[in-house]
Design an enzyme around this catalytic site. Sequence first.
Site, mmCIF file in Angstrom:
data_model
loop_
_atom_site.group_PDB
_atom_site.id
_atom_site.type_symbol
_atom_site.label_atom_id
_atom_site.label_comp_id
_atom_site.label_asym_id
_atom_site.label_seq_id
_atom_site.Cartn_x
_atom_site.Cartn_y
_atom_site.Cartn_z
ATOM 1 N N TYR A 53 -35.352 -11.217 -12.758
ATOM 2 C CA TYR A 53 -34.338 -11.059 -13.810
ATOM 3 C C TYR A 53 -34.794 -11.671 -15.139
ATOM 4 O O TYR A 53 -34.162 -11.461 -16.166
ATOM 5 C CB TYR A 53 -32.998 -11.699 -13.397
ATOM 6 C CG TYR A 53 -32.380 -11.146 -12.134
ATOM 7 C CD1 TYR A 53 -32.875 -9.995 -11.527
ATOM 8 C CD2 TYR A 53 -31.290 -11.774 -11.534
ATOM 9 C CE1 TYR A 53 -32.315 -9.504 -10.360
ATOM 10 C CE2 TYR A 53 -30.730 -11.278 -10.375
ATOM 11 C CZ TYR A 53 -31.243 -10.151 -9.783
ATOM 12 O OH TYR A 53 -30.672 -9.681 -8.625
ATOM 13 N N ILE A 226 -21.043 -11.335 -5.238
ATOM 14 C CA ILE A 226 -21.559 -11.948 -6.485
ATOM 15 C C ILE A 226 -21.395 -11.000 -7.677
ATOM 16 O O ILE A 226 -22.377 -10.489 -8.221
ATOM 17 C CB ILE A 226 -23.043 -12.347 -6.305
ATOM 18 C CG1 ILE A 226 -23.846 -11.225 -5.605
ATOM 19 C CG2 ILE A 226 -23.175 -13.643 -5.533
ATOM 20 C CD1 ILE A 226 -25.364 -11.486 -5.567
ATOM 21 N N SER A 229 -20.484 -10.050 -14.757
ATOM 22 C CA SER A 229 -19.893 -9.529 -15.985
ATOM 23 C C SER A 229 -20.414 -10.346 -17.154
ATOM 24 O O SER A 229 -20.673 -11.543 -17.020
ATOM 25 C CB SER A 229 -18.357 -9.593 -15.963
ATOM 26 O OG SER A 229 -17.876 -9.135 -17.224
ATOM 27 N N ARG A 234 -13.355 -10.529 -18.006
ATOM 28 C CA ARG A 234 -13.640 -10.060 -16.645
ATOM 29 C C ARG A 234 -14.202 -11.167 -15.767
ATOM 30 O O ARG A 234 -13.920 -11.216 -14.564
ATOM 31 C CB ARG A 234 -14.633 -8.899 -16.691
ATOM 32 C CG ARG A 234 -14.008 -7.607 -17.169
ATOM 33 C CD ARG A 234 -15.078 -6.569 -17.317
ATOM 34 N NE ARG A 234 -14.542 -5.251 -17.568
ATOM 35 C CZ ARG A 234 -15.320 -4.199 -17.807
ATOM 36 N NH1 ARG A 234 -16.641 -4.326 -17.821
ATOM 37 N NH2 ARG A 234 -14.766 -3.025 -18.026
HETATM 38 N N1 LIG Z 1 -30.866 -8.355 -4.281
HETATM 39 C C1 LIG Z 1 -30.887 -7.274 -5.026
HETATM 40 O O1 LIG Z 1 -31.739 -6.385 -4.891
HETATM 41 C C2 LIG Z 1 -29.825 -7.107 -6.067
HETATM 42 C C3 LIG Z 1 -29.640 -5.851 -6.667
HETATM 43 C C4 LIG Z 1 -28.617 -5.698 -7.599
HETATM 44 C C5 LIG Z 1 -27.816 -6.786 -7.919
HETATM 45 N N2 LIG Z 1 -28.030 -8.009 -7.350
HETATM 46 C C6 LIG Z 1 -27.195 -9.212 -7.712
HETATM 47 O O2 LIG Z 1 -25.831 -8.856 -7.560
HETATM 48 C C7 LIG Z 1 -25.147 -9.050 -8.794
HETATM 49 C C8 LIG Z 1 -24.006 -8.056 -8.935
HETATM 50 O O3 LIG Z 1 -24.460 -6.743 -8.887
HETATM 51 P P1 LIG Z 1 -24.594 -5.813 -10.195
HETATM 52 O O4 LIG Z 1 -24.747 -6.642 -11.412
HETATM 53 O O5 LIG Z 1 -25.637 -4.807 -9.864
HETATM 54 O O6 LIG Z 1 -23.249 -5.005 -10.213
HETATM 55 P P2 LIG Z 1 -21.663 -5.302 -10.187
HETATM 56 O O7 LIG Z 1 -21.384 -6.759 -10.190
HETATM 57 O O8 LIG Z 1 -21.113 -4.433 -9.143
HETATM 58 O O9 LIG Z 1 -21.219 -4.625 -11.524
HETATM 59 C C9 LIG Z 1 -21.474 -5.107 -12.774
HETATM 60 C C10 LIG Z 1 -20.851 -4.082 -13.721
HETATM 61 O O10 LIG Z 1 -19.439 -4.064 -13.515
HETATM 62 C C11 LIG Z 1 -18.776 -4.390 -14.735
HETATM 63 N N3 LIG Z 1 -17.628 -5.240 -14.355
HETATM 64 C C12 LIG Z 1 -17.608 -6.543 -14.034
HETATM 65 N N4 LIG Z 1 -16.379 -6.959 -13.701
HETATM 66 C C13 LIG Z 1 -15.569 -5.879 -13.830
HETATM 67 C C14 LIG Z 1 -14.193 -5.673 -13.642
HETATM 68 N N5 LIG Z 1 -13.389 -6.651 -13.245
HETATM 69 N N6 LIG Z 1 -13.693 -4.423 -13.860
HETATM 70 C C15 LIG Z 1 -14.506 -3.425 -14.252
HETATM 71 N N7 LIG Z 1 -15.828 -3.553 -14.444
HETATM 72 C C16 LIG Z 1 -16.366 -4.774 -14.228
HETATM 73 C C17 LIG Z 1 -19.811 -5.082 -15.579
HETATM 74 O O11 LIG Z 1 -19.638 -4.822 -16.943
HETATM 75 P P3 LIG Z 1 -19.520 -6.003 -18.051
HETATM 76 O O12 LIG Z 1 -20.701 -6.909 -17.870
HETATM 77 O O13 LIG Z 1 -19.529 -5.248 -19.327
HETATM 78 O O14 LIG Z 1 -18.227 -6.692 -17.756
HETATM 79 C C18 LIG Z 1 -21.116 -4.434 -15.120
HETATM 80 O O15 LIG Z 1 -21.303 -3.205 -15.806
HETATM 81 C C19 LIG Z 1 -26.267 -8.884 -9.836
HETATM 82 O O16 LIG Z 1 -25.894 -9.379 -11.100
HETATM 83 C C20 LIG Z 1 -27.380 -9.646 -9.162
HETATM 84 O O17 LIG Z 1 -27.192 -11.036 -9.316
HETATM 85 C C21 LIG Z 1 -29.013 -8.173 -6.403
#
Ligand SMILES: NC(=O)c1ccc[n+]([C@@H]2O[C@H](COP(=O)([O-])OP(=O)(O)OC[C@H]3O[C@@H](n4cnc5c(N)ncnc54)[C@H](OP(=O)(O)O)[C@@H]3O)[C@@H](O)[C@H]2O)c1
Length: 260
Positions: A53, A226, A229, A234
């Site tokens: 990251y 996890i 946002s 949010r």
């Molecule tokens: N191990 C792996 O391979 C792997 C892969 C992917 C992710 N991860 C980890 O998992 C974490 C979470 O996954 P992710 O970031 O892919 O996706 P996520 O948490 O499912 O989604 C993040 C998205 O949702 C939006 N969001 C956040 N809260 C919201 C709400 N209450 N209502 C509507 N939309 C909302 C965010 O926008 P805004 O920021 O504009 O609010 C962002 O666009 C990552 O940050 C990372 O730490 C790990």
Amino acid sequence: MPVPDVPVAALAGGAAMPMLGFGTWQMTGRACYDAVRIALEAGYRHVDTATMYRNEGEVGRALRDSGVPPADVFVTTKLPPGNAGRPDATLDASLSALGVPAVDLWLVHWPPGGPGVDLWRRFVAARDDGRARAIGVSNYSLEQIDVLTRQVGVTPEVNQVRWAPSLYDAAVEEGHRERGVVLEGYSPFKNTDLDDPVLREIAERHGVRAGAVVLRWHIEHGVVVIPKSARRERIEANLEAARFRLDAEEVARIDRLARG
Ligand SMILES: NC(=O)c1ccc[n+]([C@@H]2O[C@H](COP(=O)([O-])OP(=O)(O)OC[C@H]3O[C@@H](n4cnc5c(N)ncnc54)[C@H](OP(=O)(O)O)[C@@H]3O)[C@@H](O)[C@H]2O)c1
């Protein structure tokens, strides 16, 4: 603001992992620093980062500047498969960027070609020498986890995988439970239609947002989640998941959103 009542998952090695953490993928620089500061202020006590990251420095700085005692925050980082040949240098670089003597959880980010038996031995050594308090994997199948257990004699404490109601798989969940591996879900929102009528109705009943229902559904299943946002509103709203419960019937209705 008081720290909300986030339940913890008991890891096989004895660590307590808060079941609601803060994701930091796709945030770097000032945006990442600000978001982690806001998350810690709001009450998150678990932050998920990774070498890949390129934000461990900002995460570490936000942790230090927050004034929250380091021992109170559970920090995860991950080794990218491209670094499988140099795990010790990779972990040392993570510790130095984060500014901590040890991480709470160190994960193999993706299987490095195969299950990575030799790499897993080095993870075990890092736990033994105290640089990682717990160790696990990410994006592993149950079969790949079994290879590590069989060949090294140590089962990963956590497997972090893509997880959401649309991806729900009871057999995968049960397989992790049987092996004593805590399932950690990532991308809870990217794989969810927050306008789904079932989620909206349940959210309305509890006076919360649909996003909080999705996060609480993970927790009711014993799955760590996890959400990420970059927006204060949010970041705070997602913590609503710690403030209400779903009953068995509500959980079952959400389970049925699985696409199969
Ligand atoms: N191990 C792996 O391979 C792997 C892969 C992917 C992710 N991860 C980890 O998992 C974490 C979470 O996954 P992710 O970031 O892919 O996706 P996520 O948490 O499912 O989604 C993040 C998205 O949702 C939006 N969001 C956040 N809260 C919201 C709400 N209450 N209502 C509507 N939309 C909302 C965010 O926008 P805004 O920021 O504009 O609010 C962002 O666009 C990552 O940050 C990372 O730490 C790990």
